[in-house]
Design an enzyme around this catalytic site. Structure first.
Site, short mmCIF file in Angstrom:
data_model
loop_
_atom_site.label_atom_id
_atom_site.label_comp_id
_atom_site.label_asym_id
_atom_site.label_seq_id
_atom_site.Cartn_x
_atom_site.Cartn_y
_atom_site.Cartn_z
CE LYS A 1 39.37 65.43 25.24
NZ LYS A 1 40.92 65.66 25.82
CG ASP B 1 40.10 66.93 21.25
OD1 ASP B 1 39.71 67.36 20.05
OD2 ASP B 1 40.92 66.31 21.16
#
Length: 324
Positions: free
Chosen positions: A228, A247
């Protein structure tokens, strides 16, 4: 406007400062008076404001005198990527995705910034299990402790983002811990050192010309960088408009609102990839930009006060650290 203010043509459909600068892409801007945003961009301190179809700006400190208008315009055009026409993209994303169309009409002018890669990387290492106002305060302390002082505004000293060499000293990690960085201290100083001893700042910037998957792979070798954080850096500083940071929140949206069937009850690397691929197919080559609009809308739902926005951000960044 006073003579020291200059302006660029820029309608709100192309840029909304209040949406872009408060949405957790950069942590170096604050609303210094109603409608005016002050922050550090490059080695200079700027204040920006909008008035109908113009973006007004002024630059402070001794650096301001050395900056001619054309160069200043160029810095802002590059930072806000103003050569990318936003309304046409909104129309294309809306045509492909009714959900996008519904949300986006209230959030025009959300675009992706083009940040300095070192600043972006080290800032986003600080975002895990964190929220916007706390990250902003951490970055501020980082710059005060390690960055060059630029000027003082309203009694507030402002500093440049630290150079890599400033963060590679033997005591950097201990100093970061003393500044409240916790376990992230090791990752910030470790990544600064890894870049300084490896790619260099120059090599990191050169990932702008590398394919997305290659750039992401290089970033994921750095301390504290999972998929991420790597995708945030790819999107916000390395010109990879197709990077979609995923996420747990984006994962739930993909499942609940878009019906994406990814197995398992946790965000595995495979699920991460499948969700990114799904949005790339849906939104096209600038999928990361489309996601930035939805992210911003989510953060701003009902114009919440800052504390609830922080809560929304914190919920979004509370992923296992291995996923960045």
């Amino acid at each position: 406007c006073p003579a020291l203010w200059r302006c660029l043509p820029c309608p709100p459909a192309e840029l909304r400062l209040d949406l872009v600068l408060a949405s957790g892409q950069s942590f170096r801007w604050w609303e210094s008076s109603p409608g005016a945003w002050t922050g550090v961009l490059g080695e200079r301190v700027w204040t920006l404001r909008q008035d109908r179809d113009r973006l007004w700006y002024t630059v402070y400190g001794e650096e301001a005198a050395k900056l001619d208008g054309a160069e200043a315009d160029g810095i802002l055009r590059d930072y806000f990527q103003l050569d990318v026409g936003l309304p046409a993209l909104y129309r294309a994303w809306g045509a492909a995705d009714p959900l996008f169309r519904k949300v986006a009409k209230d959030f025009p002018g959300v675009r992706v910034l083009r940040l300095d890669p070192v600043e972006c990387l080290l800032s986003f290492i600080c975002t895990s299990n964190n929220h916007i106002s706390r990250i902003t305060a951490m970055i501020e302390r980082l710059c005060q402790a390690f960055g060059r002082r630029l000027c003082c505004l309203d009694g507030r000293p402002l500093h440049a983002f630290p150079s890599l060499s400033a963060l590679t000293g033997a005591d950097a990690e201990a100093r970061l811990r003393a500044l409240g960085f916790g376990y992230r201290a090791k990752f910030v100083s470790g990544s600064a050192r890894a870049i300084a001893e490896g790619l260099g700042a120059e090599g990191l910037s050169q990932l702008r010309t590398a394919p997305y998957t290659e750039a992401r792979k290089v970033l994921c070798t750095l301390p504290g960088v999972g998929a991420k954080v790597a995708d945030c850096v790819c999107l916000l500083s390395l010109d990879k408009a197709e990077a979609v940071p995923v996420d747990t929140h984006v994962w739930h949206i993909a499942q609940q609102r878009y019906g994406v069937a990814v197995g398992g009850r946790s965000l595995t690397p495979r699920a991460y990839q499948e969700i990114g691929d799904f949005f790339r197919r849906l939104w096209g080559p600038r999928a990361g930009w489309a996601q930035a609009v939805l992210f911003c809308a989510d953060l701003r739902k009902g114009q919440k006060p800052a504390s609830s926005r922080d809560q929304a951000w914190e919920n979004r960044s509370r992923d296992s650290h291995g996923d960045g």
